[in-house]
Design a protein around this motif. Structure first.
Motif, PDB file in Angstrom:
ATOM      1  N   LEU A 313       0.815  -1.216   0.000  1.00 33.82           N
ATOM      2  CA  LEU A 313       0.000   0.000   0.000  1.00 33.82           C
ATOM      3  C   LEU A 313       0.845   1.260   0.000  1.00 33.82           C
ATOM      4  N   LEU A 314       1.905   1.286   0.773  1.00 37.09           N
ATOM      5  CA  LEU A 314       2.695   2.497   0.943  1.00 37.09           C
ATOM      6  C   LEU A 314       3.230   3.034  -0.381  1.00 37.09           C
ATOM      7  N   VAL A 315       3.531   2.149  -1.300  1.00 35.15           N
ATOM      8  CA  VAL A 315       4.024   2.606  -2.600  1.00 35.15           C
ATOM      9  C   VAL A 315       2.942   2.594  -3.672  1.00 35.15           C
ATOM     10  N   ALA A 316       1.935   1.739  -3.510  1.00 38.95           N
ATOM     11  CA  ALA A 316       0.903   1.629  -4.537  1.00 38.95           C
ATOM     12  C   ALA A 316      -0.021   2.838  -4.568  1.00 38.95           C
ATOM     13  N   LEU A 317      -0.323   3.404  -3.404  1.00 37.24           N
ATOM     14  CA  LEU A 317      -1.245   4.539  -3.361  1.00 37.24           C
ATOM     15  C   LEU A 317      -0.721   5.759  -4.122  1.00 37.24           C
ATOM     16  N   PRO A 318       0.486   6.255  -3.822  1.00 33.35           N
ATOM     17  CA  PRO A 318       0.976   7.391  -4.613  1.00 33.35           C
ATOM     18  C   PRO A 318       1.227   7.021  -6.068  1.00 33.35           C
ATOM     19  N   THR A 319       1.655   5.778  -6.301  1.00 34.86           N
ATOM     20  CA  THR A 319       1.903   5.349  -7.675  1.00 34.86           C
ATOM     21  C   THR A 319       0.637   5.400  -8.508  1.00 34.86           C
ATOM     22  N   SER A 320      -0.503   4.972  -7.926  1.00 34.39           N
ATOM     23  CA  SER A 320      -1.753   4.915  -8.682  1.00 34.39           C
ATOM     24  C   SER A 320      -2.202   6.300  -9.127  1.00 34.39           C
ATOM     25  N   ILE A 321      -2.067   7.300  -8.245  1.00 38.31           N
ATOM     26  CA  ILE A 321      -2.457   8.661  -8.605  1.00 38.31           C
ATOM     27  C   ILE A 321      -1.481   9.264  -9.602  1.00 38.31           C
ATOM     28  N   LEU A 322      -0.173   9.144  -9.334  1.00 40.71           N
ATOM     29  CA  LEU A 322       0.835   9.723 -10.219  1.00 40.71           C
ATOM     30  C   LEU A 322       0.799   9.080 -11.599  1.00 40.71           C
ATOM     31  N   ALA A 323       0.619   7.772 -11.639  1.00 37.62           N
ATOM     32  CA  ALA A 323       0.594   7.082 -12.928  1.00 37.62           C
ATOM     33  C   ALA A 323      -0.642   7.476 -13.731  1.00 37.62           C
ATOM     34  N   GLY A 324      -1.784   7.638 -13.052  1.00 32.19           N
ATOM     35  CA  GLY A 324      -2.988   8.068 -13.761  1.00 32.19           C
ATOM     36  C   GLY A 324      -2.812   9.451 -14.371  1.00 32.19           C
ATOM     37  N   TRP A 325      -2.238  10.385 -13.606  1.00 32.32           N
ATOM     38  CA  TRP A 325      -1.972  11.735 -14.111  1.00 32.32           C
ATOM     39  C   TRP A 325      -0.955  11.686 -15.253  1.00 32.32           C
ATOM     40  N   ALA A 326       0.111  10.917 -15.055  1.00 36.53           N
ATOM     41  CA  ALA A 326       1.168  10.836 -16.069  1.00 36.53           C
ATOM     42  C   ALA A 326       0.642  10.254 -17.373  1.00 36.53           C
ATOM     43  N   SER A 327      -0.290   9.298 -17.284  1.00 37.30           N
ATOM     44  CA  SER A 327      -0.803   8.666 -18.508  1.00 37.30           C
ATOM     45  C   SER A 327      -1.604   9.643 -19.350  1.00 37.30           C
ATOM     46  N   ASP A 328      -2.232  10.650 -18.716  1.00 36.67           N
ATOM     47  CA  ASP A 328      -2.952  11.673 -19.474  1.00 36.67           C
ATOM     48  C   ASP A 328      -1.993  12.561 -20.269  1.00 36.67           C
ATOM     49  N   HIS A 329      -0.762  12.697 -19.774  1.00 33.66           N
ATOM     50  CA  HIS A 329       0.193  13.607 -20.399  1.00 33.66           C
ATOM     51  C   HIS A 329       1.195  12.896 -21.308  1.00 33.66           C
ATOM     52  N   TRP A 330       1.616  11.693 -20.937  1.00 34.01           N
ATOM     53  CA  TRP A 330       2.694  11.028 -21.669  1.00 34.01           C
ATOM     54  C   TRP A 330       2.308   9.661 -22.240  1.00 34.01           C
ATOM     55  N   GLY A 331       1.085   9.239 -22.004  1.00 30.79           N
ATOM     56  CA  GLY A 331       0.642   7.984 -22.601  1.00 30.79           C
ATOM     57  C   GLY A 331       0.508   6.851 -21.604  1.00 30.79           C
ATOM     58  N   LYS A 451      -2.640  -0.093 -31.432  1.00 28.55           N
ATOM     59  CA  LYS A 451      -2.281   1.024 -32.312  1.00 28.55           C
ATOM     60  C   LYS A 451      -3.182   2.224 -32.033  1.00 28.55           C
ATOM     61  N   GLY A 452      -2.642   3.407 -32.243  1.00 30.55           N
ATOM     62  CA  GLY A 452      -3.434   4.616 -32.108  1.00 30.55           C
ATOM     63  C   GLY A 452      -3.641   5.069 -30.686  1.00 30.55           C
ATOM     64  N   VAL A 453      -3.027   4.383 -29.729  1.00 30.25           N
ATOM     65  CA  VAL A 453      -3.108   4.756 -28.315  1.00 30.25           C
ATOM     66  C   VAL A 453      -1.682   4.890 -27.813  1.00 30.25           C
ATOM     67  N   LYS A 454      -1.383   5.994 -27.146  1.00 27.11           N
ATOM     68  CA  LYS A 454      -0.013   6.213 -26.668  1.00 27.11           C
ATOM     69  C   LYS A 454       0.292   5.316 -25.470  1.00 27.11           C
TER      70      LYS A 454
END
Length: 454
Positions: A313-331, A451-454
């Motif tokens: 949990l300690l690493v998964a919680l921040p990872t889940s939010i950061l990864a979701g935000w990052a995927s909107d910007h970098w794929g 294809k067609g998805v970053k």
């Protein structure tokens, strides 16, 4: 209730017209997933494996666990896409999704109460059958509630907020996952005397029922739905519905590759997940062994709930939010590659370093991989949805691709552990983790085909 085949806009066009969501909107949409994961994590990681080992023959615990779980999980595989597809065109005044959540939760709570007292109500000779039937009913009722709700986010989230919403989805799933394991691990201990253990089982089942009730009431009151417009109503025809429900993978190749990747990665997760408690007991535990840091007698339930899951949990919680935000910007795809790599590394640690400290490190690394994957999995799927107005149907299939691996994975895992249980040096667990590596590598590579998805 009626259904229709009218399709007026593409998924992306519909998503672009939705209003932006506030932080509170995101919380309200996703709060239910905390209760849902609290329910399943408590049962699958701690309670059901513990009950099987305590009340049934401990020498056959792996294969008995598979026999208890596979039938209900197979039912869930069909219920998810079926109910999801029906909910697309339901005409209830409360909306398309919420009525299913209410009915499913009521049934689910009834089954939870019966399951709580089943070791006292049924003779030992039929307990295996009783557990299997009750687990089947749990899967049916719970998935009746949560399958339509998988589409509520697609109904309400603008396209440019899908990654963030997927991050919140992953966040609440992980919060429920960790909380369920911790609470159940602290309550249930199969090493306790039988009368005390029976009380522990009743306590955890009733607690799960209370959590379900509170969060479903909150969700129903805070999330509003717009009923299906009258112009989309037509009479339900089973033949037309079933024909409409199926699709050829070649028709929607991107979605098909995403679903195959989900299936393979979930195979990697579920092949070992059910057996983690047994792995901790058989490989890390033993007479006189103490739980690190706590210095209490070792039990698989306690180690899993109080140490392994919190480390995750300690690493998964921040990872889940950061990864979701990052995927909107970098794929999205790069994060899938990262998650597959991290989860593969976890399996290697379990194979090479069989001690409690290494297991905690593995839990943290798994948290990175699993947090990243759960945060982008939903968003990647919605990006690949075909241009129809049938999010419930396709998200139901998406849910099913997370359920079928449970059936296949636990069956294969149970057979491997049963056949190899007498071989020294824990060859059975080593073989299982090696097979898991294959699943994870294949699932990660399959994303390249999208294809067609970053």
């Amino acid at each position: 209730m009626e259904i229709t085949d009218k399709q007026e806009s593409t998924n992306d066009e519909a998503g672009s017209r939705l209003r932006p969501l506030s932080l509170l909107d995101q919380i309200n949409l996703n709060a239910f997933w905390f209760a849902n994961q609290f329910h399943w994590q408590s049962l699958l990681a701690i309670v059901i494996p513990s009950m099987v080992a305590k009340f049934l023959d401990p020498a056959n615990k792996s294969i008995n666990l598979a026999l208890v779980v596979i039938w209900g999980t197979l039912i869930a595989f069909f219920v998810n896409p079926l109910i999801g597809a029906i909910s697309d065109y339901a005409t209830f005044r409360l909306g398309r999704r919420r009525p299913f959540m209410i009915i499913g939760t009521i049934l689910n709570i009834i089954v939870l109460i019966v399951f709580a007292f089943s070791p006292s109500w049924f003779p030992n000779s039929v307990l295996l059958l009783a557990f299997a039937v009750l687990f089947l009913l749990l899967q049916f009722s719970n998935n009746l509630a949560n399958s339509p709700w998988s589409a509520i986010i697609a109904d309400n989230v603008p396209q440019n907020q899908r990654g963030l919403s997927s991050g919140f989805n992953g966040l609440f799933n992980l919060l429920g996952t960790a909380t369920g394991s911790i609470v159940a691990g602290l309550i249930v201990n199969k090493n306790d005397a039988l009368p005390l253990y029976r009380n522990e089982i009743v306590k955890i089942f009733l607690l799960i029922a209370v959590v379900q009730t509170i969060f479903v009431i909150y969700t129903v009151l805070t999330v509003k739905e717009t009923p299906l417009p009258p112009e989309k109503h037509i009479s339900f025809k089973i033949r037309h519905f079933l024909k409409k429900f199926l699709f050829k993978p070649s028709t929607y190749p991107n979605l098909s590759w995403v679903l195959l990747a989900r299936f393979l990665i979930m195979m990697g997760i579920w092949s070992v997940y059910y057996f983690l408690q047994y792995y901790f007991d058989d490989v890390l535990g033993g007479p006189g062994v103490k739980v690190i840091f706590f210095h209490t007698p070792f039990s698989g339930e306690f180690f899993n709930g109080a140490l392994f899951q919190p480390a995750l949990l300690l690493v998964a919680l921040p990872t889940s939010i950061l990864a979701g935000w990052a995927s909107d910007h970098w794929g999205r795809k790069g994060l899938v590659y990262l998650s597959g790599t991290m989860m593969t590394l976890v399996c290697c640690i379990f194979i090479l370093f069989q001690n409690q400290y290494a297991a905690l490190i593995a839990g943290a690394l798994f948290g990175i991989g699993y947090g990243a994957y759960t945060s982008v999995d939903w968003a990647l799927t919605t990006d690949a949805l075909p241009p129809t107005d049938e999010a419930g149907k396709f998200m139901g299939i998406w849910s099913a691709m997370g359920i079928l691996p449970q059936v296949v994975g636990i069956t294969i895992g149970g057979v491997i552990l049963q056949l190899l249980r007498s071989i020294p040096n824990h060859v059975g667990y080593t073989s299982l983790f090696m097979l898991t590596v294959v699943y994870l590598v294949l699932g990660t590579l399959v994303i390249k085909q999208v294809k067609g998805v970053k």
